[in-house]
Design an enzyme around this catalytic site. Structure first.
Site, mmCIF file in Angstrom:
data_model
loop_
_atom_site.group_PDB
_atom_site.id
_atom_site.type_symbol
_atom_site.label_atom_id
_atom_site.label_comp_id
_atom_site.label_asym_id
_atom_site.label_seq_id
_atom_site.Cartn_x
_atom_site.Cartn_y
_atom_site.Cartn_z
ATOM 1 N N ASP A 71 0.809 -1.217 0.000
ATOM 2 C CA ASP A 71 0.000 0.000 0.000
ATOM 3 C C ASP A 71 0.847 1.274 0.000
ATOM 4 O O ASP A 71 1.815 1.404 0.764
ATOM 5 C CB ASP A 71 -0.925 0.018 1.225
ATOM 6 C CG ASP A 71 -2.064 -0.980 1.077
ATOM 7 O OD1 ASP A 71 -2.360 -1.389 -0.058
ATOM 8 O OD2 ASP A 71 -2.654 -1.347 2.110
ATOM 9 N N ARG A 87 -10.356 0.176 5.863
ATOM 10 C CA ARG A 87 -8.904 0.134 6.117
ATOM 11 C C ARG A 87 -8.416 1.385 6.832
ATOM 12 O O ARG A 87 -8.754 2.505 6.436
ATOM 13 C CB ARG A 87 -8.133 -0.009 4.803
ATOM 14 C CG ARG A 87 -6.627 -0.173 5.019
ATOM 15 C CD ARG A 87 -5.884 -0.314 3.702
ATOM 16 N NE ARG A 87 -5.322 0.967 3.274
ATOM 17 C CZ ARG A 87 -4.971 1.252 2.013
ATOM 18 N NH1 ARG A 87 -5.163 0.370 1.049
ATOM 19 N NH2 ARG A 87 -4.459 2.421 1.715
ATOM 20 N N HIS A 125 0.237 -7.711 -0.882
ATOM 21 C CA HIS A 125 -1.030 -8.424 -0.753
ATOM 22 C C HIS A 125 -1.816 -8.345 -2.055
ATOM 23 O O HIS A 125 -1.526 -7.516 -2.935
ATOM 24 C CB HIS A 125 -1.846 -7.944 0.443
ATOM 25 C CG HIS A 125 -2.080 -6.472 0.503
ATOM 26 N ND1 HIS A 125 -1.142 -5.578 0.955
ATOM 27 C CD2 HIS A 125 -3.158 -5.729 0.160
ATOM 28 C CE1 HIS A 125 -1.630 -4.358 0.889
ATOM 29 N NE2 HIS A 125 -2.853 -4.412 0.401
HETATM 30 C C1 OGA Z 1 -6.173 -2.791 0.986
HETATM 31 C C2 OGA Z 1 -6.412 -3.860 0.038
HETATM 32 C C3 OGA Z 1 -7.436 -5.967 0.197
HETATM 33 C C4 OGA Z 1 -8.795 -6.512 0.324
HETATM 34 O O1 OGA Z 1 -7.022 -2.539 1.822
HETATM 35 O O2 OGA Z 1 -5.107 -2.197 0.928
HETATM 36 O O3 OGA Z 1 -5.650 -4.077 -0.849
HETATM 37 O O4 OGA Z 1 -8.867 -7.724 0.499
HETATM 38 N N1 OGA Z 1 -7.472 -4.587 0.314
HETATM 39 O O5 OGA Z 1 -9.770 -5.783 0.259
HETATM 40 MN MN MN Z 2 -3.877 -2.797 -0.559
#
Ligand code: OGA
Ligand code: MN
Length: 278
Positions: free
Chosen positions: A99, A268, A253
């Site tokens: 991120d 988030r 991720h």
């Molecule tokens: C984030 C992202 C992953 C998700 O929040 O940075 O990539 O599973 N989300 O929503």
């Molecule tokens: Mn992300």
């Protein structure tokens, strides 16, 4: 509170039992969680029905929170991003990324809460940059050590997707002007553990500055493929009110986008970090 850590694999991922984050963690718990985070890179907490303000306050115990220049946020809580995806707002996190690496001080971590889930699908995977780096052969480590790369917000936030209406365009233009590309080391040292790991991601890493474009693209492609090997990853199948806390300094991720036409809503909180160094 008696905290118990259940590792999900040797490289990355652990479930934390016996903790409730509805009140901000005190110093002792915070330090225990940070130690677990250093060891496991991503922590999962089950059954954490937090309000946006509670999620913000828990995250704020770990550092200054980031307000995203483009993603929408919860009303009255600008520190909580809303990722509300459906056929009306297609998922955009189905790529391996770290991120906000497009700023000088990318996040140290983030807390992600599952608010509304599709009947199935929508798992998230994390990959560990330290394990991936350590698994490279010494000759390839020697090649990538000391390289630097450009990270560009526009790779993941293109105008055609994020500047469609006049209001969106205004926000996008301001974000673009405030966030020119930045340079980070390709291999960074974790500021707390001192361990080294790969710090490139498909979401934002645009080019390697010391190499020609074809060489750099080939090396980046190889590193992206390598980082995504199952050996370095963990996959989390969300339940409502699960919370993930990842160390964003040396992980990537990927949010699988396999649940349309159903809706999925995540919140988030993003915690700012230090400037990466080799
Ligand atoms: C984030 C992202 C992953 C998700 O929040 O940075 O990539 O599973 N989300 O929503
Ligand atoms: Mn992300």
């Amino acid at each position: 509170m008696s905290l118990r850590i259940e590792p999900l694999g040797p490289a990355i991922g652990a479930i934390v039992h016996g903790v409730s984050l509805d009140r901000p963690p005190g110093d002792a718990l915070r330090d225990e969680l940070l130690a677990a985070l250093l060891k496991h890179h991503v922590l999962f907490f089950e059954d954490q029905p937090l309000t946006p303000a509670q999620q913000r306050d828990a995250a704020a115990r770990f550092g200054t929170l980031h307000v995203h220049p483009i993603y929408p946020h919860v009303a009255d809580v600008p520190e909580i991003i809303v990722l509300d995806t459906s056929t009306q707002n297609l998922p955009d996190n189905d790529n391996w990324h770290t991120d906000v690496t497009f700023i000088q001080t990318p996040p140290m971590g983030a807390l992600l809460s599952a608010r509304l889930l599709p009947p199935h699908g929508g798992d998230t995977l994390w990959a560990g940059g330290i394990a991936a780096y350590e698994a490279l052969s010494p000759r390839v480590r020697a090649l990538v050590d000391g390289l630097t790369a450009e990270h560009d917000m526009l790779r993941s936030f293109p105008a055609h997707r994020f500047a469609r209406t006049p209001e969106e365009r205004e926000r996008w233009l301001a974000a673009r002007d405030a966030n020119p590309p930045v340079t980070h080391p390709v291999v960074r040292t974790h500021p707390v553990s001192g361990r080294r790991g790969l710090f490139v991601n498909e979401g934002f890493t645009a080019r390697i500055l010391e190499l020609g474009p074809r060489e750099g693209d080939a090396i980046l492609r190889m590193l992206f493929d390598h980082l995504a090997r199952p050996e370095f990853t963990v996959r989390w199948r969300w339940k409502t009110h699960d919370l993930a806390f990842w160390d964003n300094r040396l992980t990537l991720h990927y949010a699988t986008a396999d649940y349309l036409p159903h809706r999925r809503v995540m919140h988030r909180a993003t915690i700012l970090g230090d400037r990466p160094y080799a």
